[in-house]
Design a protein around this motif. Structure first.
Motif, PDB file in Angstrom:
ATOM      1  N   ASN A 117      -5.646 -14.021  14.807  1.00 10.73           N
ATOM      2  CA  ASN A 117      -5.173 -15.423  14.993  1.00 10.73           C
ATOM      3  C   ASN A 117      -5.121 -16.113  14.114  1.00 10.73           C
ATOM      4  N   CYS A 118      -5.794 -16.021  12.888  1.00 17.32           N
ATOM      5  CA  CYS A 118      -5.635 -16.874  11.708  1.00 17.32           C
ATOM      6  C   CYS A 118      -4.731 -16.207  10.692  1.00 17.32           C
ATOM      7  N   ILE A 119      -4.129 -15.266  10.909  1.00 15.62           N
ATOM      8  CA  ILE A 119      -3.547 -14.376   9.737  1.00 15.62           C
ATOM      9  C   ILE A 119      -2.126 -14.183  10.225  1.00 15.62           C
ATOM     10  N   ASN A 120      -1.016 -14.352   9.368  1.00 19.14           N
ATOM     11  CA  ASN A 120       0.122 -13.821   9.637  1.00 19.14           C
ATOM     12  C   ASN A 120       0.276 -12.564   8.661  1.00 19.14           C
ATOM     13  N   LEU A 121       0.244 -11.443   9.051  1.00 20.88           N
ATOM     14  CA  LEU A 121       0.017 -10.064   8.189  1.00 20.88           C
ATOM     15  C   LEU A 121       1.276  -9.269   8.062  1.00 20.88           C
ATOM     16  N   THR A 122       1.545  -9.068   6.878  1.00 24.14           N
ATOM     17  CA  THR A 122       2.937  -8.122   6.620  1.00 24.14           C
ATOM     18  C   THR A 122       2.383  -7.226   5.760  1.00 24.14           C
ATOM     19  N   LEU A 123       2.364  -5.817   6.280  1.00 19.15           N
ATOM     20  CA  LEU A 123       2.174  -4.569   5.719  1.00 19.15           C
ATOM     21  C   LEU A 123       3.523  -3.995   5.260  1.00 19.15           C
ATOM     22  N   VAL A 124       3.275  -3.632   3.909  1.00 16.85           N
ATOM     23  CA  VAL A 124       4.629  -2.903   3.229  1.00 16.85           C
ATOM     24  C   VAL A 124       4.215  -1.640   2.465  1.00 16.85           C
ATOM     25  N   PRO A 125       4.358  -0.575   3.097  1.00 15.58           N
ATOM     26  CA  PRO A 125       4.048   0.954   2.764  1.00 15.58           C
ATOM     27  C   PRO A 125       5.151   1.232   1.655  1.00 15.58           C
TER      28      PRO A 125
ATOM     29  N   GLN B  36       5.747   4.992   8.920  1.00 21.78           N
ATOM     30  CA  GLN B  36       5.057   3.864   8.961  1.00 21.78           C
ATOM     31  C   GLN B  36       5.802   2.660   9.089  1.00 21.78           C
ATOM     32  N   ASN B  37       6.790   2.491   7.955  1.00 26.46           N
ATOM     33  CA  ASN B  37       7.648   1.236   8.122  1.00 26.46           C
ATOM     34  C   ASN B  37       8.490   1.252   9.284  1.00 26.46           C
ATOM     35  N   CYS B  38       8.684   2.299   9.831  1.00 24.16           N
ATOM     36  CA  CYS B  38       9.425   2.183  11.145  1.00 24.16           C
ATOM     37  C   CYS B  38       8.726   1.895  12.379  1.00 24.16           C
ATOM     38  N   ALA B  39       7.339   2.456  12.276  1.00 25.18           N
ATOM     39  CA  ALA B  39       6.440   1.842  13.257  1.00 25.18           C
ATOM     40  C   ALA B  39       6.420   0.409  13.344  1.00 25.18           C
ATOM     41  N   LEU B  40       6.070  -0.098  11.980  1.00 28.68           N
ATOM     42  CA  LEU B  40       5.572  -1.576  11.837  1.00 28.68           C
ATOM     43  C   LEU B  40       6.758  -2.476  12.184  1.00 28.68           C
ATOM     44  N   HIS B  41       8.283  -1.859  12.208  1.00 29.31           N
ATOM     45  CA  HIS B  41       9.172  -2.557  12.779  1.00 29.31           C
ATOM     46  C   HIS B  41       9.772  -2.190  13.993  1.00 29.31           C
ATOM     47  N   SER B  42       8.663  -1.680  14.927  1.00 24.87           N
ATOM     48  CA  SER B  42       9.141  -1.449  16.331  1.00 24.87           C
ATOM     49  C   SER B  42       8.837  -2.470  17.044  1.00 24.87           C
TER      50      SER B  42
ATOM     51  N   TYR C 203       0.886  -1.206  -0.135  1.00 24.53           N
ATOM     52  CA  TYR C 203       0.047  -0.009   0.054  1.00 24.53           C
ATOM     53  C   TYR C 203       0.853   1.222   0.022  1.00 24.53           C
ATOM     54  N   GLU C 204       0.326   2.549  -0.201  1.00 19.29           N
ATOM     55  CA  GLU C 204       0.746   3.680   0.103  1.00 19.29           C
ATOM     56  C   GLU C 204       0.206   4.438   1.091  1.00 19.29           C
ATOM     57  N   SER C 205       1.038   5.274   1.733  1.00 23.37           N
ATOM     58  CA  SER C 205       0.450   6.081   2.772  1.00 23.37           C
ATOM     59  C   SER C 205      -0.384   7.367   2.501  1.00 23.37           C
ATOM     60  N   LEU C 206      -0.289   7.625   1.268  1.00 24.26           N
ATOM     61  CA  LEU C 206      -1.270   8.927   0.800  1.00 24.26           C
ATOM     62  C   LEU C 206      -2.225   8.411  -0.208  1.00 24.26           C
ATOM     63  N   CYS C 207      -2.271   7.179  -0.454  1.00 21.85           N
ATOM     64  CA  CYS C 207      -3.305   6.579  -1.422  1.00 21.85           C
ATOM     65  C   CYS C 207      -4.665   6.686  -0.977  1.00 21.85           C
ATOM     66  N   PRO C 208      -5.646   7.210  -1.519  1.00 22.75           N
ATOM     67  CA  PRO C 208      -7.123   7.152  -1.078  1.00 22.75           C
ATOM     68  C   PRO C 208      -7.508   5.742  -1.169  1.00 22.75           C
ATOM     69  N   ASP C 209      -7.343   4.770  -2.034  1.00 21.25           N
ATOM     70  CA  ASP C 209      -7.500   3.492  -2.333  1.00 21.25           C
ATOM     71  C   ASP C 209      -7.004   2.771  -1.088  1.00 21.25           C
ATOM     72  N   SER C 210      -5.754   2.816  -0.894  1.00 17.87           N
ATOM     73  CA  SER C 210      -5.226   2.233   0.243  1.00 17.87           C
ATOM     74  C   SER C 210      -5.938   2.693   1.738  1.00 17.87           C
ATOM     75  N   GLN C 211      -6.129   3.785   1.644  1.00 14.98           N
ATOM     76  CA  GLN C 211      -6.941   4.297   2.839  1.00 14.98           C
ATOM     77  C   GLN C 211      -8.403   3.562   3.087  1.00 14.98           C
ATOM     78  N   GLU C 212      -9.221   3.676   1.966  1.00 16.37           N
ATOM     79  CA  GLU C 212     -10.600   2.958   2.140  1.00 16.37           C
ATOM     80  C   GLU C 212     -10.208   1.492   2.576  1.00 16.37           C
ATOM     81  N   PHE C 213      -9.138   0.609   1.751  1.00 16.61           N
ATOM     82  CA  PHE C 213      -9.216  -0.734   2.094  1.00 16.61           C
ATOM     83  C   PHE C 213      -8.610  -0.994   3.474  1.00 16.61           C
TER      84      PHE C 213
END
Length: 286
Positions: free
Chosen positions: A136-144, A170-176, A113-123
């Motif tokens: 608990n069913c998902i191993n989630l990876t978010l890639v901005p 956001q990448n820094c936060a995701l890797h905190s 996704y992108e941090s300023l993309c409206p479609d990313s925002q909606e999703f």
């Protein structure tokens, strides 16, 4: 028994000492059984605080931070005098790991996704309540990163330099030190208002007590630039036309991508039935 438990013991007379409850003798007995990392406990208790401030002289409150850890079997309701009511909130408010007990390995899910993309925002904002239910069913990876590209001295982003800043932050936060549930909570907070990125606002990082590590990561000698290079490498592994791109178990399927954007909860549930994380009936108990 599932969910957040609220136990109210209503004694025959509901009295306390202030003028607000001047006709009572004994205060209302109220016990809250909760979990310290349960989002539904968080939601209830934060909303309960102003109510309790107003009525605290009428209530004898007991807080029990234990939740589903085999506590209710030891609660001796039979020994309590007076009328009692036990409220069990619906399964949709549950914080149980049993929802995916049939799974051996969580479903892999990657969101580009992108941090300023409206479609990313909606999703991502619509994904937050779904992920809370199925986390608990998902191993989630978010890639901005999205449709950004490497360039001399950094990266060029689809929505300009502010987005490059937002992606890196956001990448820094995701890797905190956040777990996946907290990571998604942070991203939902950020994506709810795109002005937070445009104004370089750290409100969401502050609310989760990661602002110090995020600021350190974003310094010139921090890990932010490396994390963006890693995000570029991950993103380049997939061929996509639209952002956000949703990948399941390492495979980008255009049909699943479209279905996920149209009805994420149902699509995700159907995928997890096929992968045997859930039984078919589980898709109708949400």
């Amino acid at each position: 028994m599932k969910g957040l438990y609220i136990v109210l013991f209503l004694f025959p007379s509901l009295e306390c000492s202030t003028t607000r409850c001047r006709r009572s003798i004994k205060p209302l007995g109220m016990t809250l059984l909760y979990e310290s990392l349960c989002p539904d406990s968080q939601e209830f208790l934060t909303s309960f605080w102003p109510v309790f401030r107003y009525y605290h002289n009428c209530i004898n409150l007991t807080l029990v931070p234990y939740g589903k850890a085999r506590f209710l079997a030891t609660l001796r309701l039979a020994n309590m005098k007076g009328l009692y009511i036990v409220l069990f909130l619906f399964p949709s408010l549950e914080c149980s790991t049993t929802r995916c007990r049939r799974s051996i390995k969580p479903l892999g899910m990657t969101v580009l996704y992108e941090s300023l993309c409206p479609d990313s925002q909606e999703f991502l904002t619509s994904f937050w309540p779904v992920f809370r239910y199925y986390h608990n069913c998902i191993n989630l990876t978010l890639v901005p990163y999205g449709k950004a590209r490497p360039a001399r001295g950094g990266h060029v982003c689809q929505h300009g330099r502010p987005e490059c800043w937002g992606n890196r932050m956001q990448n820094c936060a995701l890797h905190s030190n956040l777990n996946q549930l907290k990571q998604m909570q942070f991203i939902a907070c950020q994506m709810k208002d795109l002005q937070l990125v445009k104004k370089r606002n750290f409100k969401c990082a502050k609310s989760l007590n990661i602002i110090k590590s995020v600021r350190q990561c974003m310094k010139s000698n921090g890990q932010g630039n490396k994390l963006q290079a890693d995000a570029s490498r991950i993103t380049s592994q997939y061929q996509f036309n639209e952002i956000p791109a949703i990948i399941y178990n390492g495979v980008l399927n255009e049909d699943l991508q479209e279905a996920s954007r149209n009805n994420l909860r149902q699509t995700l549930c159907e995928i997890m039935v096929k992968t045997k994380h859930l039984l078919p009936d589980d898709c109708y108990t949400y």
